[in-house]
Enzyme design. Structure first.
Site, PDB file in Angstrom:
ATOM      1  N   ASP A  39      -9.174  10.394   9.112  1.00  0.00           N
ATOM      2  CA  ASP A  39      -9.040   9.832   7.768  1.00  0.00           C
ATOM      3  C   ASP A  39      -9.712   8.462   7.683  1.00  0.00           C
ATOM      4  O   ASP A  39      -9.124   7.500   7.188  1.00  0.00           O
ATOM      5  CB  ASP A  39      -7.562   9.734   7.383  1.00  0.00           C
ATOM      6  CG  ASP A  39      -7.365   9.628   5.870  1.00  0.00           C
ATOM      7  OD1 ASP A  39      -8.277  10.044   5.125  1.00  0.00           O
ATOM      8  OD2 ASP A  39      -6.318   9.128   5.437  1.00  0.00           O
TER       9      ASP A  39
ATOM     10  N   GLY B 283       0.834  -1.197   0.000  1.00  0.00           N
ATOM     11  CA  GLY B 283       0.000   0.000   0.000  1.00  0.00           C
ATOM     12  C   GLY B 283       0.862   1.238   0.000  1.00  0.00           C
ATOM     13  O   GLY B 283       2.017   1.219   0.423  1.00  0.00           O
ATOM     14  N   GLU B 284       0.311   2.325  -0.514  1.00  0.00           N
ATOM     15  CA  GLU B 284       1.031   3.584  -0.491  1.00  0.00           C
ATOM     16  C   GLU B 284       0.050   4.737  -0.598  1.00  0.00           C
ATOM     17  O   GLU B 284      -1.064   4.598  -1.085  1.00  0.00           O
ATOM     18  CB  GLU B 284       2.062   3.659  -1.605  1.00  0.00           C
ATOM     19  CG  GLU B 284       1.536   3.443  -3.003  1.00  0.00           C
ATOM     20  CD  GLU B 284       2.666   3.427  -4.026  1.00  0.00           C
ATOM     21  OE1 GLU B 284       3.384   4.425  -4.110  1.00  0.00           O
ATOM     22  OE2 GLU B 284       2.824   2.409  -4.720  1.00  0.00           O
ATOM     23  N   GLY B 285       0.478   5.877  -0.087  1.00  0.00           N
ATOM     24  CA  GLY B 285      -0.352   7.071  -0.109  1.00  0.00           C
ATOM     25  C   GLY B 285       0.504   8.308   0.007  1.00  0.00           C
ATOM     26  O   GLY B 285       1.728   8.269  -0.211  1.00  0.00           O
ATOM     27  N   GLY B 286      -0.128   9.411   0.403  1.00  0.00           N
ATOM     28  CA  GLY B 286       0.598  10.669   0.474  1.00  0.00           C
ATOM     29  C   GLY B 286       1.573  10.755   1.629  1.00  0.00           C
ATOM     30  O   GLY B 286       2.420  11.641   1.667  1.00  0.00           O
ATOM     31  N   TYR B 287       1.470   9.817   2.595  1.00  0.00           N
ATOM     32  CA  TYR B 287       2.294   9.935   3.789  1.00  0.00           C
ATOM     33  C   TYR B 287       3.354   8.850   3.895  1.00  0.00           C
ATOM     34  O   TYR B 287       4.197   8.904   4.782  1.00  0.00           O
ATOM     35  CB  TYR B 287       1.400   9.906   5.039  1.00  0.00           C
ATOM     36  CG  TYR B 287       0.398  11.019   5.016  1.00  0.00           C
ATOM     37  CD1 TYR B 287       0.751  12.291   5.447  1.00  0.00           C
ATOM     38  CD2 TYR B 287      -0.874  10.816   4.511  1.00  0.00           C
ATOM     39  CE1 TYR B 287      -0.158  13.324   5.391  1.00  0.00           C
ATOM     40  CE2 TYR B 287      -1.790  11.848   4.457  1.00  0.00           C
ATOM     41  CZ  TYR B 287      -1.432  13.106   4.901  1.00  0.00           C
ATOM     42  OH  TYR B 287      -2.332  14.132   4.831  1.00  0.00           O
ATOM     43  N   GLY B 288       3.317   7.888   3.031  1.00  0.00           N
ATOM     44  CA  GLY B 288       4.335   6.865   3.098  1.00  0.00           C
ATOM     45  C   GLY B 288       3.989   5.638   2.273  1.00  0.00           C
ATOM     46  O   GLY B 288       2.894   5.527   1.712  1.00  0.00           O
TER      47      GLY B 288
ATOM     48  N   LYS C 292       5.794   0.845   7.494  1.00  0.00           N
ATOM     49  CA  LYS C 292       5.401   2.074   6.813  1.00  0.00           C
ATOM     50  C   LYS C 292       6.553   3.062   6.832  1.00  0.00           C
ATOM     51  O   LYS C 292       6.920   3.605   7.867  1.00  0.00           O
ATOM     52  CB  LYS C 292       4.168   2.697   7.480  1.00  0.00           C
ATOM     53  CG  LYS C 292       3.654   3.919   6.730  1.00  0.00           C
ATOM     54  CD  LYS C 292       2.350   4.424   7.309  1.00  0.00           C
ATOM     55  CE  LYS C 292       1.812   5.588   6.491  1.00  0.00           C
ATOM     56  NZ  LYS C 292       0.526   6.089   7.025  1.00  0.00           N
TER      57      LYS C 292
ATOM     58  N   VAL D  33       3.889   1.409   2.377  1.00  0.00           N
ATOM     59  CA  VAL D  33       3.786   0.296   3.319  1.00  0.00           C
ATOM     60  C   VAL D  33       4.306  -0.977   2.660  1.00  0.00           C
ATOM     61  O   VAL D  33       3.907  -1.319   1.540  1.00  0.00           O
ATOM     62  CB  VAL D  33       2.336   0.088   3.788  1.00  0.00           C
ATOM     63  CG1 VAL D  33       2.267  -1.041   4.818  1.00  0.00           C
ATOM     64  CG2 VAL D  33       1.774   1.381   4.379  1.00  0.00           C
TER      65      VAL D  33
END
Length: 427
Positions: free
Chosen positions: A243, A123-128, A145, A130
């Site tokens: 969130d 997984g990945e997003g704006g904060y890191g 993460k 995983v």
């Protein structure tokens, strides 16, 4: 005989013998002490032969990392190399002691994730990003993460979140196991949940029939509500997640939900009803008052929960521009369907077994109430848990199919409850 005088100062013989014996004894003690100090090893300060480092760097690969801990400021540790008597200085990261949890070394996490290999990304997003990892020392599967923003304010938030969230224990909250803070690296280590997230099961390629039955969906939403109840009502200071969304609801093999990603979480003390912060979140889930003013409290989480609930029932995204204009915004479309009494139209078409109409009605009204535009009219999340758990015992009106599911003024269903039943009052 011992009483007779002797030439030695006219002393008696017994006195002379006693003094002689004592003198000889003292001399023997003196000689023994000289021998002892002569053969004693040099007691000058010596350089240490081993080092249990307080901090470590990736270059010092031959050092035992098991006892590493974080310390305040820059710590200099002396290391005596086994093959030469000189001192090497090791400089640690400038990180305050966080006082909680297991500190993983960067080398441990690199080994666990095969050097943060792309094939281990889960997984990945704006904060890191995983990664799935396996810690060899304990044979434990973990989710690693790697935070992308690790400077300035993010550094402070990293410490606050690890200190606050690290002690959280609830079966429906993803457990934070530890962290890594070496140099510029800021990494969080969580328990690993092995069945993906809710977004994947709702919107991914699962075929014509979804494995998420109505009962499983209710299990997921109730577990999520219980996790939020713990954050809002079981902790002091309370925690506002900020969130809540389908991709942050992880699932195990038994479909038990685990609320994850406290990257945006904020602490709210008992003496504060709101905190003002930079607006952060995901399109479609953000409460309107939070988006317009930046003020957030637990009611903001309740709004996001209501949107998530509708997403779970319908299998639709909160905002989907591929759909007709009147169906783009999920909450508005569901409200319209409830007002028009077209409840069956909102159900996920991939769900084979349909719930009873009274059960569906109750779920939709609760979801809409949580997503009320007026934050004061949203129920507390603990109240929502009570309503949802009582759905297996419908009221007499529901059993007769008499309940009215029309939406009350201001876009909110009106819900009244006591410990025995929940009834719906038309607007």
């Amino acid at each position: 005989m011992t009483d007779q005088a002797t030439p030695i100062f006219g002393l008696h013989l017994w006195l002379v013998l006693g003094v002689s014996t004592g003198t000889i004894f003292v001399l023997l003690l003196f000689l023994l002490s000289l021998c002892f100090f002569k053969h004693k090893p040099n007691n000058k300060p010596i350089k240490p032969q081993t080092l249990i480092p307080i901090t470590t760097t990736p270059q010092l690969t031959n050092i035992n990392n098991n006892n590493n801990i974080l310390t305040s400021g820059i710590e200099k540790q002396a290391l005596l190399l086994e093959d030469e008597p000189k001192i090497q200085v090791v400089v640690g990261p400038e990180v305050s002691h966080l006082g909680w949890g297991h500190w993983y070394t960067l080398r441990e996490l690199e080994d666990a994730t095969d050097g943060f290999a792309p094939e281990n990304v889960v997984g990945e997003g704006g904060y890191g990003i995983v990664y799935h990892g396996l810690v060899a020392a304990t044979n434990t599967h973990v989710a690693v993460k790697n935070l992308l923003n690790n400077r300035g304010q993010a550094e402070k938030e990293f410490e606050v979140e690890v200190e606050a969230i690290g002690r959280v224990r609830h079966k429906n909250l993803l457990r934070l196991l530890g962290y890594c803070a070496e140099g510029a690296h800021r990494i969080l280590v969580y328990e690993y949940v092995n069945n993906g997230n809710l977004e994947q099961w709702l919107h991914g390629d699962v075929g014509l029939c979804s494995p998420l039955t109505w009962d499983i969906r209710m299990k997921i939403i109730i577990g999520t509500a219980k996790a939020l109840t713990y954050l809002h009502e079981g902790l002091e200071p309370k925690v506002v997640h900020r969130d809540i969304k389908s991709s942050n609801i992880l699932l195990d093999k038994l479909w038990n939900p685990k609320v994850s990603d406290f990257g945006l979480a904020k602490l709210l003390g008992a003496d504060r009803s709101y905190i003002t912060t930079r607006v952060m979140g995901t399109l479609g889930y953000v409460a309107p008052e939070y988006a317009s003013t930046g003020m957030v409290n637990e009611r903001s989480d309740v709004y996001s929960f209501g949107i998530l609930f509708m997403e779970l029932i319908t299998g639709r995204y909160p905002v989907d521009y591929k759909r007709p204009q009147e169906e783009v915004h999920l909450v508005e479309w569901v409200r319209q369907m409830v007002n028009e009494r077209c409840l069956e139209k909102v159900l996920d078409p991939k769900m084979i077994e349909k719930p009873a109409s009274c059960v569906l009605k109750r779920a939709l009204v609760v979801a809409l109430r949580c997503a009320d535009l007026n934050s004061e009219k949203r129920p507390k999340i603990g109240h929502v848990v009570h309503i949802l758990e009582s759905q297996d015992q419908p009221s007499s009106k529901e059993r007769r199919g008499v309940g009215d599911s029309r939406v009350a003024p201001h876009g909110s269903p009106s819900v009244e409850s006591n410990e025995k039943q929940v009834t719906y009052i038309g607007g």
